[in-house]
Motif scaffolding. Structure first.
Motif, PDB file in Angstrom:
ATOM      1  N   ARG A 131     -76.808  -0.758  40.438  1.00 23.46           N
ATOM      2  CA  ARG A 131     -77.217  -2.179  40.116  1.00 23.46           C
ATOM      3  C   ARG A 131     -78.084  -1.490  38.139  1.00 23.46           C
ATOM      4  N   ASP A 132     -78.302  -0.487  37.735  1.00 21.47           N
ATOM      5  CA  ASP A 132     -78.355   0.003  35.822  1.00 21.47           C
ATOM      6  C   ASP A 132     -76.759  -0.344  35.597  1.00 21.47           C
ATOM      7  N   GLY A 133     -75.896  -0.080  36.429  1.00 24.80           N
ATOM      8  CA  GLY A 133     -74.430  -0.021  35.975  1.00 24.80           C
ATOM      9  C   GLY A 133     -74.444   1.530  35.317  1.00 24.80           C
ATOM     10  N   ARG A 134     -75.161   2.009  35.622  1.00 20.85           N
ATOM     11  CA  ARG A 134     -74.878   3.691  35.601  1.00 20.85           C
ATOM     12  C   ARG A 134     -73.468   4.128  36.436  1.00 20.85           C
ATOM     13  N   SER A 135     -72.714   5.230  36.241  1.00 23.80           N
ATOM     14  CA  SER A 135     -71.723   6.140  36.594  1.00 23.80           C
ATOM     15  C   SER A 135     -71.782   6.581  37.563  1.00 23.80           C
ATOM     16  N   GLU A 136     -70.745   6.851  38.384  1.00 26.57           N
ATOM     17  CA  GLU A 136     -71.370   7.770  39.651  1.00 26.57           C
ATOM     18  C   GLU A 136     -71.811   9.697  39.023  1.00 26.57           C
ATOM     19  N   GLU A 137     -70.789   9.970  38.173  1.00 23.20           N
ATOM     20  CA  GLU A 137     -71.489  11.228  37.557  1.00 23.20           C
ATOM     21  C   GLU A 137     -72.549  10.836  37.364  1.00 23.20           C
ATOM     22  N   ALA A 138     -73.195   9.748  36.544  1.00 24.23           N
ATOM     23  CA  ALA A 138     -74.514  10.186  35.839  1.00 24.23           C
ATOM     24  C   ALA A 138     -75.740   9.879  37.052  1.00 24.23           C
ATOM     25  N   ILE A 139     -75.490   9.007  38.167  1.00 23.72           N
ATOM     26  CA  ILE A 139     -76.337   8.845  39.121  1.00 23.72           C
ATOM     27  C   ILE A 139     -76.396  10.231  39.594  1.00 23.72           C
ATOM     28  N   ALA A 140     -74.817  10.934  40.262  1.00 23.37           N
ATOM     29  CA  ALA A 140     -75.080  12.354  40.580  1.00 23.37           C
ATOM     30  C   ALA A 140     -76.023  13.571  40.103  1.00 23.37           C
TER      31      ALA A 140
END
Length: 434
Positions: free
Chosen positions: A309-318
């Protein structure tokens, strides 16, 4: 059969000075030593012969120099561990029986001193004796002083009876006798503190005299290691060490956590101050792997949803999600919760906010007590704030009342590696004086 031994203190020992050969002095005072005798030598004369007299107008400075660790302190009295691992008053630094303006330090290596005296007596008299260097100790939970062994050579310092049986045939599973200390105490009965007889001889216990070699452990074997020392610190020192040694641990072993230790830590937690005589702490103990996995899986899904929801990339989320592994890898989790039951409601936003903040501070004090108590139990821990970001999820998964506010989670376990040195923080940087 009658079992007996003799103990006596020879007369004729002169005042000892730096450089004196103690073996020569002892052989001159007691030329009739025999194989199997044990010679007990007061550490003061060993120190004098070895030149361990130092000028010190300030005895406290000399104690500081000999101290490795402060065990307990009361007023000016300090019980400390010295360089040889001995735990004793004032590190053994003595201002008696030495010229004014000087102090007497313990021998630098009492076992080596004992070996030297033993070898000298063998060369001079042709006898195989044991040698014990003694010093006077106080003892926890016991009044009065006694001599103990601080150095030894050719003596069975510990007589291990484990594996045998008593007179009733019961197995001996924990009986290890401190033979060298018993010999030291026997010698102290005849030497006296001011009689000018610093040496005693015990005859009739040849089974305690060894031929040297691998079984000659020295008095160092009498020093209990830190891992086996249940009384390593005095009370106030233990509290301070638990506070200063508490660290955030991020890697745990698989060793199980004693639930009793966690409950004792909770008992410490609920002594924290709280407003209005309330008890705003609740601790949810996740003792089963299933409960921990269920909670952490649900929290991870909630966290991923928020990050997307915050617009983070999948890499950043991981990367962010991996930071939560400290909770997943711990063998025990606790979720501390805040309950504001008993809070006052003023109908005024400013005062109502301050009221809640009082309860939050009390919750934090309880969590800090909890973490410090865990450190006192030799358990590592890490407080992680993540449950505060998905309180509804945590309440639902753990079936908690609606008014319980999760205040983070605490991962608990045995540290998998020694803690890294803590960065120095000068307390003065955090002070403002008015």
């Amino acid at each position: 059969m009658t079992v007996a031994y003799q103990v006596w203190a020879p007369s004729g020992m002169p005042e000892v000075a730096k450089g004196d050969d103690l073996a020569v002095l002892i052989a001159t005072a007691e030329p009739d030593l025999a194989d199997g005798d044990v010679v007990l030598v007061t550490s003061k004369v060993v120190s004098k012969a070895e030149g361990r007299i130092v000028a010190a107008d300030d005895r406290e400075a000399a104690i500081d120099a000999e101290t490795v660790r402060v065990v307990a302190r009361r007023g000016t009295l300090r019980i400390v561990e010295n360089r040889n691992g001995l735990v004793m008053a004032a590190a053994g630094v003595d201002a008696s029986n030495t010229p004014a303006g000087t102090v007497l330090l313990l021998p630098e290596d009492p076992d080596a001193s004992a070996r030297s005296i033993r070898a000298g007596l063998r060369d001079l008299l042709g006898v195989d004796v044991g040698v014990v260097v003694t010093d006077t100790f106080g003892r926890p939970w016991r009044s009065g002083l006694t001599d103990v062994a601080i150095g030894a050579a050719g003596v069975r310092v510990l007589d291990d009876l484990r594996g045998g049986t008593d007179t009733y045939g019961n197995p001996l599973v924990a009986t290890v006798v401190a033979s060298a200390d018993e010999l030291a105490a026997a010698g102290d009965l005849v030497k006296g503190k001011a009689a000018g007889r610093p040496v005693a001889v015990v005859r009739g216990l040849p089974h305690l005299v060894t031929g040297g070699g691998a079984d000659d452990l020295g008095a160092r074997a009498l020093v209990r290691g830190a891992d086996g020392d249940m009384f390593r610190l005095g009370t106030s020192e233990a509290i301070r060490e638990a506070v200063t040694q508490r660290r955030t641990v991020r890697a745990f072993t698989d060793d199980p956590v004693d639930p009793g230790a966690v409950r004792r830590a909770v008992a410490a937690a609920v002594t924290a101050p709280a407003p209005h005589h309330t008890t705003p702490w609740r601790f949810v103990l996740l003792e089963s792997a299933a409960s921990r996995t269920r909670l952490l899986d649900a929290m991870r899904e909630a966290w991923i949803t928020d990050l997307r929801r915050d617009g983070r990339s999948e890499e950043a989320i991981a990367r962010r999600v991996r930071r939560g592994d400290v909770l997943r890898n711990a063998p025990y989790l606790v979720v501390p919760c805040l309950v504001t039951e008993g809070a006052h409601h003023y109908g005024d936003a400013r005062r109502d906010t301050a009221e809640r903040e009082m309860f939050v501070v009390a919750a934090g004090a309880g969590v800090q007590n909890f973490l410090v108590a865990l450190a006192g139990e030799r358990l590592g821990s890490a407080w992680v704030s993540s449950t505060m970001f998905c309180r509804d999820v945590v309440r639902e998964v753990l079936d908690l009342p609606a008014d319980w506010d999760p205040m983070g989670a605490v991962a608990i376990g045995r540290p998998a590696e020694p803690p890294k040195p803590r960065g120095e923080r000068d307390p003065e940087d955090f002070l403002t004086v008015r």
